[in-house]
Design a protein around this motif. Structure first.
Motif, PDB file in Angstrom:
ATOM      1  N   LEU A 119       0.844  -1.195   0.000  1.00  0.00           N
ATOM      2  CA  LEU A 119       0.000   0.000   0.000  1.00  0.00           C
ATOM      3  C   LEU A 119       0.880   1.246   0.000  1.00  0.00           C
ATOM      4  N   ASP A 120       0.456   2.248  -0.733  1.00  0.00           N
ATOM      5  CA  ASP A 120       1.140   3.533  -0.709  1.00  0.00           C
ATOM      6  C   ASP A 120       0.987   4.139   0.687  1.00  0.00           C
ATOM      7  N   PRO A 121       1.967   4.913   1.159  1.00  0.00           N
ATOM      8  CA  PRO A 121       1.886   5.488   2.505  1.00  0.00           C
ATOM      9  C   PRO A 121       0.580   6.246   2.805  1.00  0.00           C
ATOM     10  N   PRO A 122       0.030   7.058   1.870  1.00  0.00           N
ATOM     11  CA  PRO A 122      -1.231   7.728   2.204  1.00  0.00           C
ATOM     12  C   PRO A 122      -2.388   6.746   2.423  1.00  0.00           C
ATOM     13  N   VAL A 123      -2.400   5.648   1.671  1.00  0.00           N
ATOM     14  CA  VAL A 123      -3.462   4.652   1.815  1.00  0.00           C
ATOM     15  C   VAL A 123      -3.293   3.904   3.134  1.00  0.00           C
ATOM     16  N   LEU A 124      -2.057   3.548   3.467  1.00  0.00           N
ATOM     17  CA  LEU A 124      -1.791   2.893   4.742  1.00  0.00           C
ATOM     18  C   LEU A 124      -2.170   3.828   5.894  1.00  0.00           C
ATOM     19  N   GLY A 125      -1.838   5.098   5.764  1.00  0.00           N
ATOM     20  CA  GLY A 125      -2.216   6.089   6.779  1.00  0.00           C
ATOM     21  C   GLY A 125      -3.720   6.196   6.926  1.00  0.00           C
ATOM     22  N   PHE A 126      -4.442   6.198   5.796  1.00  0.00           N
ATOM     23  CA  PHE A 126      -5.907   6.229   5.838  1.00  0.00           C
ATOM     24  C   PHE A 126      -6.428   5.035   6.637  1.00  0.00           C
ATOM     25  N   MET A 127      -5.877   3.848   6.369  1.00  0.00           N
ATOM     26  CA  MET A 127      -6.343   2.642   7.053  1.00  0.00           C
ATOM     27  C   MET A 127      -6.073   2.727   8.556  1.00  0.00           C
ATOM     28  N   ILE A 128      -4.860   3.082   8.920  1.00  0.00           N
ATOM     29  CA  ILE A 128      -4.496   3.147  10.336  1.00  0.00           C
ATOM     30  C   ILE A 128      -5.310   4.220  11.059  1.00  0.00           C
ATOM     31  N   ASN A 129      -5.458   5.383  10.459  1.00  0.00           N
ATOM     32  CA  ASN A 129      -6.254   6.448  11.084  1.00  0.00           C
ATOM     33  C   ASN A 129      -7.717   6.046  11.209  1.00  0.00           C
ATOM     34  N   GLY A 130      -8.236   5.359  10.187  1.00  0.00           N
ATOM     35  CA  GLY A 130      -9.624   4.895  10.243  1.00  0.00           C
ATOM     36  C   GLY A 130      -9.833   3.872  11.341  1.00  0.00           C
ATOM     37  N   LEU A 131      -8.885   2.947  11.493  1.00  0.00           N
ATOM     38  CA  LEU A 131      -8.987   1.951  12.562  1.00  0.00           C
ATOM     39  C   LEU A 131      -8.884   2.620  13.931  1.00  0.00           C
ATOM     40  N   ALA A 132      -8.000   3.599  14.070  1.00  0.00           N
ATOM     41  CA  ALA A 132      -7.876   4.325  15.345  1.00  0.00           C
ATOM     42  C   ALA A 132      -9.184   5.038  15.686  1.00  0.00           C
ATOM     43  N   ALA A 133      -9.835   5.613  14.683  1.00  0.00           N
ATOM     44  CA  ALA A 133     -11.124   6.288  14.919  1.00  0.00           C
ATOM     45  C   ALA A 133     -12.183   5.288  15.372  1.00  0.00           C
ATOM     46  N   GLN A 134     -12.162   4.085  14.810  1.00  0.00           N
ATOM     47  CA  GLN A 134     -13.123   3.055  15.221  1.00  0.00           C
ATOM     48  C   GLN A 134     -12.837   2.592  16.653  1.00  0.00           C
ATOM     49  N   ALA A 135     -11.575   2.449  16.990  1.00  0.00           N
ATOM     50  CA  ALA A 135     -11.214   2.071  18.362  1.00  0.00           C
ATOM     51  C   ALA A 135     -11.757   3.106  19.342  1.00  0.00           C
ATOM     52  N   ARG A 136     -11.604   4.356  19.000  1.00  0.00           N
ATOM     53  CA  ARG A 136     -12.112   5.434  19.857  1.00  0.00           C
ATOM     54  C   ARG A 136     -13.636   5.406  19.925  1.00  0.00           C
ATOM     55  N   GLN A 137     -14.295   5.303  18.756  1.00  0.00           N
ATOM     56  CA  GLN A 137     -15.764   5.326  18.717  1.00  0.00           C
ATOM     57  C   GLN A 137     -16.376   4.176  19.516  1.00  0.00           C
ATOM     58  N   PHE A 138     -15.756   2.987  19.461  1.00  0.00           N
ATOM     59  CA  PHE A 138     -16.333   1.821  20.118  1.00  0.00           C
ATOM     60  C   PHE A 138     -15.642   1.495  21.450  1.00  0.00           C
ATOM     61  N   LYS A 139     -14.933   2.503  21.997  1.00  0.00           N
ATOM     62  CA  LYS A 139     -14.342   2.425  23.337  1.00  0.00           C
ATOM     63  C   LYS A 139     -13.428   1.208  23.515  1.00  0.00           C
ATOM     64  N   GLN A 140     -12.575   0.982  22.519  1.00  0.00           N
ATOM     65  CA  GLN A 140     -11.643  -0.134  22.552  1.00  0.00           C
ATOM     66  C   GLN A 140     -10.284   0.327  23.077  1.00  0.00           C
ATOM     67  N   ASP A 141      -9.598  -0.551  23.817  1.00  0.00           N
ATOM     68  CA  ASP A 141      -8.224  -0.251  24.231  1.00  0.00           C
ATOM     69  C   ASP A 141      -7.309  -0.209  23.013  1.00  0.00           C
ATOM     70  N   ALA A 142      -7.571  -1.088  22.045  1.00  0.00           N
ATOM     71  CA  ALA A 142      -6.730  -1.169  20.848  1.00  0.00           C
ATOM     72  C   ALA A 142      -7.394  -2.068  19.817  1.00  0.00           C
ATOM     73  N   ILE A 143      -6.927  -1.946  18.593  1.00  0.00           N
ATOM     74  CA  ILE A 143      -7.243  -2.885  17.519  1.00  0.00           C
ATOM     75  C   ILE A 143      -5.910  -3.502  17.113  1.00  0.00           C
ATOM     76  N   ALA A 144      -5.864  -4.831  17.059  1.00  0.00           N
ATOM     77  CA  ALA A 144      -4.624  -5.501  16.651  1.00  0.00           C
ATOM     78  C   ALA A 144      -4.456  -5.324  15.142  1.00  0.00           C
ATOM     79  N   PHE A 145      -3.319  -4.811  14.724  1.00  0.00           N
ATOM     80  CA  PHE A 145      -3.043  -4.574  13.307  1.00  0.00           C
ATOM     81  C   PHE A 145      -1.681  -5.152  12.979  1.00  0.00           C
ATOM     82  N   SER A 146      -1.599  -5.823  11.864  1.00  0.00           N
ATOM     83  CA  SER A 146      -0.301  -6.315  11.409  1.00  0.00           C
ATOM     84  C   SER A 146      -0.228  -6.200   9.895  1.00  0.00           C
ATOM     85  N   ARG A 147       0.993  -6.158   9.412  1.00  0.00           N
ATOM     86  CA  ARG A 147       1.214  -6.126   7.963  1.00  0.00           C
ATOM     87  C   ARG A 147       2.452  -6.942   7.664  1.00  0.00           C
ATOM     88  N   GLY A 148       2.461  -7.497   6.467  1.00  0.00           N
ATOM     89  CA  GLY A 148       3.613  -8.305   6.107  1.00  0.00           C
ATOM     90  C   GLY A 148       3.614  -8.670   4.642  1.00  0.00           C
TER      91      GLY A 148
END
Length: 129
Positions: A79-108
């Protein structure tokens, strides 16, 4: 093949979220992964990118069991850096919205493991398999 995966859990603290919130959380994370795939490359060809999700069963966080869901974006190119950033920022927003401590994310990046050169896929040569 490059993979980007996210795993989410249902609990808020030790209490499962409502069925409606859980379904919305899952849907939102799936949408983020799909939009990232579409932003990455403008095609729906599954040989170029694809998203899958599946129930991981019961997981755990800080010793508390919870239902979980796993999402995976596979792509022929990183993924291009802006697309990866979009994904990570979107997941962080979901963690916040649904009161999560974290979302497990990995890439490889996948690597292909082949049998030794003297072995054949149909095992016509005894290679100890």
């Amino acid at each position: 093949m490059f993979t980007y995966s996210a795993t989410i859990g249902r609990n808020v603290g030790a209490t499962p979220m409502s069925d409606l919130d859980w379904a919305l959380f899952q849907s939102n994370v799936l949408d983020i992964m799909i939009v990232a795939g579409r932003r990455h490359v403008d095609t729906s060809d599954p040989d170029v990118w694809a998203v899958e999700s599946w129930t991981s069963g019961a997981g755990g966080w800080h010793g508390v069991r919870e239902e979980s869901e796993h999402f995976e974006l596979r792509s022929a190119a990183p993924l291009d850096p802006p697309v990866l950033g979009f994904m990570i920022n979107g997941l962080a927003a979901q963690a916040r919205q649904f009161k999560q401590d974290a979302i497990a994310f990995s890439r490889g990046e996948s690597i292909l493991i082949a049998p030794p050169a003297h072995c054949h896929a149909n095992h016509t040569v005894d290679c100890g398999v």
